[in-house]
Structures are given as C-alpha cells and as structure tokens.
Write a protein that holds these residues in place. Structure first.
Motif, PDB file in Angstrom:
ATOM      1  N   SER A 175       2.871   2.572   2.035  1.00 53.98           N
ATOM      2  CA  SER A 175       2.684   3.337   3.268  1.00 53.98           C
ATOM      3  C   SER A 175       3.768   3.060   4.306  1.00 53.98           C
ATOM      4  O   SER A 175       3.632   3.440   5.465  1.00 53.98           O
ATOM      5  CB  SER A 175       1.310   3.018   3.874  1.00 53.98           C
ATOM      6  OG  SER A 175       0.280   3.341   2.975  1.00 53.98           O
TER       7      SER A 175
ATOM      8  N   ASP B  14      -7.217   6.267   7.316  1.00 55.92           N
ATOM      9  CA  ASP B  14      -6.584   7.585   7.328  1.00 55.92           C
ATOM     10  C   ASP B  14      -6.990   8.372   6.082  1.00 55.92           C
ATOM     11  O   ASP B  14      -6.582   8.044   4.972  1.00 55.92           O
ATOM     12  CB  ASP B  14      -5.066   7.434   7.377  1.00 55.92           C
ATOM     13  CG  ASP B  14      -4.354   8.771   7.577  1.00 55.92           C
ATOM     14  OD1 ASP B  14      -4.984   9.822   7.346  1.00 55.92           O
ATOM     15  OD2 ASP B  14      -3.176   8.763   7.962  1.00 55.92           O
TER      16      ASP B  14
ATOM     17  N   ASN C 281      -4.128   9.678   3.687  1.00 54.95           N
ATOM     18  CA  ASN C 281      -3.229   8.746   3.014  1.00 54.95           C
ATOM     19  C   ASN C 281      -3.813   8.390   1.644  1.00 54.95           C
ATOM     20  O   ASN C 281      -4.840   7.726   1.552  1.00 54.95           O
ATOM     21  CB  ASN C 281      -3.054   7.474   3.857  1.00 54.95           C
ATOM     22  CG  ASN C 281      -2.123   6.472   3.181  1.00 54.95           C
ATOM     23  OD1 ASN C 281      -1.502   6.750   2.157  1.00 54.95           O
ATOM     24  ND2 ASN C 281      -2.014   5.287   3.767  1.00 54.95           N
TER      25      ASN C 281
ATOM     26  N   ASP D  39      -5.316   1.495  10.827  1.00 54.43           N
ATOM     27  CA  ASP D  39      -5.736   2.888  10.721  1.00 54.43           C
ATOM     28  C   ASP D  39      -5.091   3.565   9.517  1.00 54.43           C
ATOM     29  O   ASP D  39      -5.766   4.303   8.782  1.00 54.43           O
ATOM     30  CB  ASP D  39      -5.359   3.638  12.005  1.00 54.43           C
ATOM     31  CG  ASP D  39      -5.818   5.079  11.955  1.00 54.43           C
ATOM     32  OD1 ASP D  39      -7.032   5.325  12.125  1.00 54.43           O
ATOM     33  OD2 ASP D  39      -4.969   5.971  11.707  1.00 54.43           O
ATOM     34  N   LEU D  40      -3.808   3.287   9.296  1.00 48.29           N
ATOM     35  CA  LEU D  40      -3.095   3.975   8.223  1.00 48.29           C
ATOM     36  C   LEU D  40      -3.568   3.521   6.843  1.00 48.29           C
ATOM     37  O   LEU D  40      -3.784   4.352   5.955  1.00 48.29           O
ATOM     38  CB  LEU D  40      -1.585   3.734   8.368  1.00 48.29           C
ATOM     39  CG  LEU D  40      -0.691   4.390   7.302  1.00 48.29           C
ATOM     40  CD1 LEU D  40      -0.876   5.914   7.294  1.00 48.29           C
ATOM     41  CD2 LEU D  40       0.771   4.021   7.541  1.00 48.29           C
ATOM     42  N   VAL D  41      -3.730   2.219   6.621  1.00 49.44           N
ATOM     43  CA  VAL D  41      -4.042   1.736   5.276  1.00 49.44           C
ATOM     44  C   VAL D  41      -5.537   1.628   5.005  1.00 49.44           C
ATOM     45  O   VAL D  41      -5.939   1.445   3.853  1.00 49.44           O
ATOM     46  CB  VAL D  41      -3.372   0.371   4.994  1.00 49.44           C
ATOM     47  CG1 VAL D  41      -1.871   0.471   5.157  1.00 49.44           C
ATOM     48  CG2 VAL D  41      -3.947  -0.714   5.863  1.00 49.44           C
ATOM     49  N   LEU D  42      -6.361   1.772   6.066  1.00 49.66           N
ATOM     50  CA  LEU D  42      -7.800   1.647   5.871  1.00 49.66           C
ATOM     51  C   LEU D  42      -8.571   2.921   6.151  1.00 49.66           C
ATOM     52  O   LEU D  42      -9.492   3.269   5.415  1.00 49.66           O
ATOM     53  CB  LEU D  42      -8.356   0.508   6.734  1.00 49.66           C
ATOM     54  CG  LEU D  42      -7.795  -0.892   6.477  1.00 49.66           C
ATOM     55  CD1 LEU D  42      -8.354  -1.881   7.501  1.00 49.66           C
ATOM     56  CD2 LEU D  42      -8.105  -1.360   5.062  1.00 49.66           C
TER      57      LEU D  42
ATOM     58  N   ALA E 218      -4.950   4.856   1.195  1.00 47.30           N
ATOM     59  CA  ALA E 218      -5.846   4.260   2.187  1.00 47.30           C
ATOM     60  C   ALA E 218      -7.210   3.969   1.570  1.00 47.30           C
ATOM     61  O   ALA E 218      -7.649   4.625   0.612  1.00 47.30           O
ATOM     62  CB  ALA E 218      -6.005   5.184   3.390  1.00 47.30           C
TER      63      ALA E 218
ATOM     64  N   CYS F  21       0.821  -1.219   0.000  1.00 49.75           N
ATOM     65  CA  CYS F  21       0.000   0.000   0.000  1.00 49.75           C
ATOM     66  C   CYS F  21       0.850   1.262   0.000  1.00 49.75           C
ATOM     67  O   CYS F  21       0.330   2.368   0.261  1.00 49.75           O
ATOM     68  CB  CYS F  21      -0.940   0.004   1.204  1.00 49.75           C
ATOM     69  SG  CYS F  21      -2.184  -1.295   1.177  1.00 49.75           S
TER      70      CYS F  21
ATOM     71  N   TYR G 279       4.425   5.273   7.875  1.00 48.42           N
ATOM     72  CA  TYR G 279       4.261   4.526   9.129  1.00 48.42           C
ATOM     73  C   TYR G 279       5.494   4.718  10.006  1.00 48.42           C
ATOM     74  O   TYR G 279       5.374   4.966  11.221  1.00 48.42           O
ATOM     75  CB  TYR G 279       4.031   3.039   8.836  1.00 48.42           C
ATOM     76  CG  TYR G 279       3.789   2.232  10.101  1.00 48.42           C
ATOM     77  CD1 TYR G 279       2.518   2.098  10.622  1.00 48.42           C
ATOM     78  CD2 TYR G 279       4.855   1.633  10.787  1.00 48.42           C
ATOM     79  CE1 TYR G 279       2.286   1.384  11.794  1.00 48.42           C
ATOM     80  CE2 TYR G 279       4.646   0.921  11.947  1.00 48.42           C
ATOM     81  CZ  TYR G 279       3.352   0.799  12.452  1.00 48.42           C
ATOM     82  OH  TYR G 279       3.141   0.102  13.632  1.00 48.42           O
TER      83      TYR G 279
END
Length: 836
Positions: free
Chosen positions: A721, A745, A748, A740-743, A751, A719, A725
C-alpha cells in the motif's frame, strides 16, 4: 537467373534400424511397414532429424499435461517417461486381438457369476476348490450376492505379450482396477500435441469413442437418468493417483475418498458443502477388502462403513463388482483354456502364457523338474517364501542356495506357487539416448461395457518398454518407458471421424458438486499459499533493511529503526523460526525461515503442505496452474544475501503468477470461493498481526524503541500500500492515515476490511442447509465482524482492538470448518492447530 538449392530430403530413422526376429516393425505387412516409415519420416521432420530433440519436446508436452507417477516406496512423484516413437499395429492384426479380448471378458463375467453363484465349476471338478477358496481375494461374503444390474465386470484390462512369431498372448488379467487406462489416454494427448497431424495422416484410430462408450455403459448400469458416478480413490499417496485424477477430470466424475462418503438407509451419499448428495455408482480403485471396514478388513481407513449393505441391497452399483479380483491370480490362469471350452464351448482366441498350478501333484513335479526353463511366481498374488513380490522369478537365474531353498518351500506349500513359461517378447523401435533401437514391450489393453451391455475394446492401449530383458512385471519400474499405441487403417474409416455416440450432452453450468473434503483442501491450499507469501514478504523486508546483514547493526550503528527485532519476532511468533534461530545473524535467520521444514510456518514447509493438499485437487486445477504449483523452490545460499534476496523476489513472482491464474482461469464456482476464503482469512489475520507489531503503540516492555515512520512505512510495504499512500498523503507515514488505509479502506484490496468483505460475499454465495432463510453461523460471524470494521475509525484500531479482531478471525475459521468440512484425523488436526 538464380535457382534455389534443392533441400536435402528428410532422413528416415528406420532406414538403418536393425530389426531382430519378432520385431513389430520388421514383422509388419507392407502397408503397415510403409505407415511406420511415414511416421518415422514425419517425426524426423519435426526436429531436423534429431531424435533427442523430439524426445525432449515430447517430455515437455507430457510435463505440461501434468503426467506423473510414483514408484512403490517413493514419497515424491516422477516425471512420466513417454517415448516419442509410437507403437504401430495394423487394424487387421488388432482385429484378432479385439475378438480375443471380448471373448475373454465374457469368460471372466461367466466365471465371476459361477464363483459367487452356483459354483458348478468346482462341484463338477473343472476347477479345484483351493484355487478359489485359497485366494486372499475370494470374498466369501459376496457369495449369493448378485449385482443390481446383473453384471460383475464393467471394465477389464489384460496385459498382452507379442511373441517372436507375432502371436499375442495374455500375461495377466486385471479385473479389480484397469490401471493404465488413464495413462493410455494421457499418452495419446501428449503425442497429439507433439506430432501434430501425423496421427491423422497415419489413419490412427481415436480413443475418444472408447471412453464415451465406457461412460455410457456405466450410466446404463445405474438404471437412473443422469446418474452420479464417482471414482473412488485410495488417496493422493497411491502410486497411480495422478492417473485417477486425470481420468476423473476427463470423464467428469467426482473424485472421492472413502471419508467423503456415507451410507444412509442403504443408499450411498457424498458429503458436499450443500449437504449429502446421492451417488448411484462407484468406479472403485481400491481392493474389496478395503471397501467396508464393518464387513471386511476392520483396519481399513479407505472404505465406507455399511457400504456392503448398500450394494447388497441394490442401493449402489459397483464397478467392478466386489470380489472379482479373485480371477486375477496366476492359479486361475492355469485353468483358463479348459474353462473357456467348458463355459463358452470354444478354444481361447488369445492363449494364456502356459501356466502350471503347483497345488496338483503332477504339476508341482513338472515345475520342480523344469525350474531352469520356467519362471516361478506366487499363485495368489501375495509374497511367499522365496518370492518377495508378485512378479515372476526366472529359475535359471537363481543361485544354488536360493534355488534349493525355493524348491524346499515349494514342497512344503505347493499350492502357493505357480510355474510359468518364460515369455520372449517382441521388440519395437524406440528412441533411446538419441538413437533408434529395439526394445522389448508389453501392452495393456482395455475392454469396457457399452450402453447396450456389449463390449468395446480401446483401439490402442498402454504400452510399456522394458529397460532390460528381465521378465515382464506389473508396475512401471525405474528406467522403463511408456509409449502410445496406434491402431492404423490403410485408409480413413468411421473410426477417424470422432465419436459414434449421437447427441449433445445437456447444458450445465457451475463446477459440479463440491465434496466437503475437497472444499477443506481448497480452503487450506489458500491458507498455506497466503501464509507462505507473507513469510516471504517479511524475509524480503529483513534482507532489504539497511541494517548490516551479519546482524551487527545498521550501517550507522543503528538497528534499522527498531524494525529488525519486530520482524524477527513476527517470524518466531508465526512458527517460521525457533527461539534459538532468532539469536543468529540476520542472514541465517532469513535462510532458516525460507528453508525450514520442521516448524509449521517455514516457507519450505508451507509449500510442501500446499503441494500435498494440492495433489488431492489436481483434477480441479488447470494444467498451467498445477505446473506453477509444482515448481521447486529456488536454492537458498546463506553466504550470499543478495542471492537470497533474489530468491525472495522469485518467490514473490511465483505467488503473483498463482494469484493471476486463480483470478483469470478459475470458474467462479464454490471451489474457487473456498480457495478465496482461505486466502482472505489468512491475509486478514496477517494484517492484524503485522499491524500489532509495527504500529507506534505496539510492542511490550523491554522491546527496543521503534521509529514510528520506519515501522509504518514497513507496514505499508508489507501490505502493498506504499504507492497509494504516497498518492494520497504528501507526508511521511503517519499513524491514523496508515491505519485507515491498511485496516479500514474498503477500496484497498490489501486492507483488513476488504478481506472480511470478500469473505462475507463468498459465504453468502454458498448453498445453505437451512430452510428458514436465516444465515448460517459462519456468515453471521463474518457479517458481525464486517459491520464492526465498517463502523470503526482509525483511532479505534488500537493494538488491543486488533488482538480482539484476530481472535474473531480464528473463531470464524473454526465456524467455517465446523459447517463445511469433514472431521480430521488427529495428526492432521494437530498440524493445522500448530499452524494457527
């Protein structure tokens, strides 16, 4: 005091040119011959007197413009064969050709009006009834139908041959489709890039005024202010589709297929994302018989049901009028000199190639007796006994058996055959294998209606150089070359000062109308492109994994933290590899995923499908964009995994280049939005699927254990990211921060929530069919999903929740298709279902 050495004079390539009798350069008047020499000297100066280097540079410019063609039977397009040496004709010589073409266009107009009107030529015996009724292109349903504007012919082309004595003659009339008019334009564009100021220095006449006047003539025929004129194409598999796409883009015409159009209340409409929009005129590039399956050929899938009623009732103008292709047959050519005198009261300025229609006793006997001196060809443009194509066959080249069989067939059905004088063509200088040599040539010239109903002739044309001394044919053959035709004046005139059409066009913004089928193709272009990138990322992750590349395990006997089975499972679930392939070594798995052309998500298959839908969009794509799309995949070597890893990096850079062009070069129109929606929807589904496989709670009973940090780290890599991270968390990957970051945020760009937010924004910007301001179904579904994601926490994003979201994304895709796109044929629908 030092002096600079004298520079060697630029050689003139024509100094040693051996011009045969009837050569275009050898026959030129003194001023035109001097123009030839100046051009040749200028071309030599561009590339240090190396003809091969000039030819290579010209080929690059043609490729940069996206010029291509397809031979009959070919699946793939070929590079456009443009010769770097132009044909140069003086304005005085061309003036006679112009007068002859205008005379002939007027003659064809009168012929069409009589054939589909009073038919006095047949009644008075000037034209045998069989020449008209025997043609498969005679449209009986058009008899008694008069075009709304009163004109049958709007754009006309003629294949011309220049004989050894300098006399221009007509080889064939083309009134159905003026094929080659786009190639003439493209040749000029490529040459203007290749030769710089030489065009202006040679006082070559511009082509832009011809296209402006042709467009004005089409608009005037519609009798409406700012009419909408569409170019009706047979589709992307047609031999000249690339030409049609370039023409549509240059003239600003919507490029449509029959399935884009519908007839309502005897009016023609194109289906767009904003609902049906009226089409005032159609520039058709398909046969009359294919135009309306209800009135002509019921098997046609190219036309529009009830289109006959629309044009018969005056609801739409057609260029050219249906049925005029009856005039193209060789049988008609046999009567043209007589018909010119009857209808116009004058002799033809441009004579025909001498032709005999064998449907008359004297003529058939003449042809049979002189077969060694003549060429034989089908009278009505259809394959017949002994002649498998519409191109002429020289009688002298036939063996005894073939000759006897052909004469027998001629006596059985003489009306199907024509005899024709064998044309000896003039030659012109051409660059062949680094040398300047003579080549026989033909020219396709173009005539169009102007806004006042008169005629204008293109000051140039589509020249074709034959690779052999064979008889002239109608299509580009293997080994043939094209060339630009320059009509030159002795001094600059108004022809060199730009267009004579006064006034600026009205200011317009946006991307014009977007047909539903074009939106569909853009959407799927985005999906295919994004899916291919995802597959490449997974393959790259497998190849970069520390596990032994032969599949025997990691360097320490491990399985790479349990990620290899998960990544292989992703490829299999997506349809990039088969279950049998999944049992092979890692190197073979990756090679198969990259080269697979049978399964729906093999990278090679996805890029092929992207190319196919992209071909239907080439009039919308910038040349740089299309050039990147058309690049072939790098070679894949299963025996060299590091080389394969390099190929995945090349592919990743390829997708990044496309993303940059989309971001920086595409106007923020509805077309851009559908491409973006396709990409965002595909990426959102990919994120859900990858997260379901690589989260700590992922997997099913019996799956090998997955090291949480390894799986989460790989998800961050896939992803894009990983860097963000690390900048936020000074720790190894942990489940909830990664979720949280890849889904979730919204900042992002990789995301899940970001993808859904972009989809919502694009759908909200599209036109609505509702008058009550209530959002349409796709937008409601997208907003509902976005609200759900915005309200969720990292802990909420379980494997089960992600599976449910993936199902919602599939439903959103269906809702978008139902609202904006045409219904697909069963084969295409099945192909896309397999992909999803």
């Amino acid at each position: 005091m030092s002096t600079k050495p004298d520079l060697a004079p630029t050689p003139n390539w024509l100094d040693g040119y051996s011009a045969s009798s009837g050569d275009l350069f050898g026959d030129a008047s003194r001023p035109v011959a001097e123009c030839w020499r100046n051009v040749a000297r200028g071309l030599a100066g561009l590339t240090d007197a190396d003809p091969s280097a000039l030819q290579d540079a010209t080929a690059r410019h043609a490729a940069d413009l996206g010029l291509a063609f397809r031979l009959t039977g070919d699946e793939d397009e070929r590079s456009w064969p443009l010769n770097a040496m132009p044909l140069i004709v003086g304005a005085d010589e061309w003036a006679q050709v112009e007068r002859g073409l205008i005379q002939r266009a007027g003659l064809l107009e009168k012929l069409a009006a009589d054939i589909y009107g009073p038919q006095t030529l047949v009644k008075d015996g000037h034209l045998p009834a069989a020449v008209v009724a025997g043609s498969p292109f005679f449209a009986r349903r058009m008899v008694g139908r008069t075009p709304p504007g009163g004109r049958f012919v709007h754009v006309y082309a003629a294949d011309l041959a220049r004989g050894p004595g300098g006399q221009w003659r007509v080889l064939q009339d083309r009134v159905r489709v003026a094929g080659g008019v786009g190639y003439a334009l493209e040749n000029r564009l490529a040459m203007s890039r290749a030769v710089g100021n030489l065009l202006a220095d040679a006082h070559a006449r511009r082509l832009s005024d011809f296209f402006a006047q042709m467009q004005a003539g089409m608009a005037a025929a519609c009798r409406r202010e700012n009419p909408r004129i569409a170019l009706l194409t047979p589709g992307r598999f047609n031999q000249t589709y690339a030409e049609q796409a370039h023409l549509a883009r240059y003239l600003g015409l919507p490029l449509v297929e029959g399935r884009d159009l519908t007839v309502l209340d005897d009016r023609l409409y194109v289906g767009t994302i904003a609902g049906p929009k009226r089409v005032d005129a159609v520039w058709r590039w398909i046969d009359t018989t294919a135009l309306d399956p209800l009135s002509f050929d019921a098997k046609s899938r190219l036309g529009v049901a009830n289109l006959f009623d629309a044009w018969a009732g005056g609801g739409v103008e057609m260029m050219n009028w249906p049925g005029v292709e009856v005039l193209e047959s060789a049988a008609f050519a046999a009567f043209m000199p007589r018909l010119c005198r009857v209808l116009l009261g004058e002799a033809p300025i441009l004579p025909n190639v001498a032709t005999w229609w064998c449907g008359q006793a004297v003529e058939s006997s003449t042809v049979a007796a002189r077969l060694d001196e003549l060429a034989l060809l089908p009278a009505f443009g259809q394959p017949i006994d002994g002649l498998d194509s519409r191109d002429p066959v020289a009688g002298a080249g036939l063996g005894i058996k073939a000759r006897n069989a052909l004469i027998d067939a001629l006596w059985r059905r003489p009306m199907d055959y024509c005899g024709q004088e064998i044309v000896r063509l003039s030659t012109t200088p051409a660059i062949i294998d680094g040398k300047i040599v003579p080549r026989p040539f033909t020219v396709r010239a173009f005539v169009a209606r102007t806004g006042d109903g008169g005629w204008t002739v293109m000051p140039g044309g589509f020249a074709r150089l034959s690779s052999t001394n064979a008889l002239p044919t109608s299509l580009m053959g293997a080994g043939d070359l094209s060339a630009d035709l320059w009509i030159v004046d002795e001094k600059p005139t108004s022809h060199h000062l730009g267009s004579r059409v006064a006034g600026d066009p009205p200011i317009s913004r946006g991307g014009g109308i977007l047909a539903s089928q074009a939106a569909d193709n853009l959407f799927w272009f985005g999906r295919y492109n994004e899916r291919a990138e995802t597959m490449v990322r997974i393959v790259r992750a497998i190849l970069a994994n520390p596990a032994d590349i032969d599949g025997s395990g990691g360097q320490d006997g491990s399985d790479g933290g349990g990620v290899l089975p998960r990544l292989t499972g992703l490829l299999q679930d997506w349809g990039a590899i088969s279950a049998e392939t999944a049992k092979l070594s890692v190197a073979k798995i990756c090679a198969r995923a990259l080269t697979e052309t049978r399964l729906p998500s093999g990278v090679a298959m996805l890029m092929r499908r992207r190319q196919q839908v992209g071909m239907a969009l080439r009039e919308r794509f910038a040349r740089d964009f299309w050039r990147v799309v058309s690049r072939p995949m790098p070679s894949i070597n299963v025996e060299q995994p590091q080389s394969m890893l390099g190929s995945t990096r090349w592919l990743t850079e390829h997708f990044s280049a496309l993303a940059g062009l989309i971001s920086e070069n595409m106007v923020r129109s509805a077309a851009w939005r559908f491409l973006e929606i396709g990409q965002r929807l595909e990426r959102a589904q990919a994120i859900c699927r990858m997260a379901r496989q690589l989260m700590p709670d992922a997997g099913e009973e019996g799956d090998p254990p997955l090291d949480p940090a390894t799986g989460l780290g790989l998800l961050l890599d896939l992803c894009d990211s990983q860097i963000i991270y690390r900048s936020r968390y000074l720790t190894r990957p942990v489940a909830n921060p990664v979720r949280d970051l890849v889904l979730l945020d919204p900042d992002n760009p990789r995301a899940l929530v970001f993808q859904v937010g972009e989809i919502v924004a694009h759908l909200a910007a599209l036109p609505s069919l509702r008058d009550d301001n209530i959002p349409e179904a796709p937008l409601r579904a997208a907003r509902a999903l976005l609200g759900e994601l915005q309200a969720a926490t990292a802990a909420d994003m379980t494997v089960e929740r992600l599976a449910a979201i993936e199902g919602q994304l599939l439903g959103l895709s269906d809702a978008i298709s139902s609202r904006y796109f045409l219904q697909l044929d069963s084969e295409e629908a099945e192909r896309r279902t397999r992909l999803l």
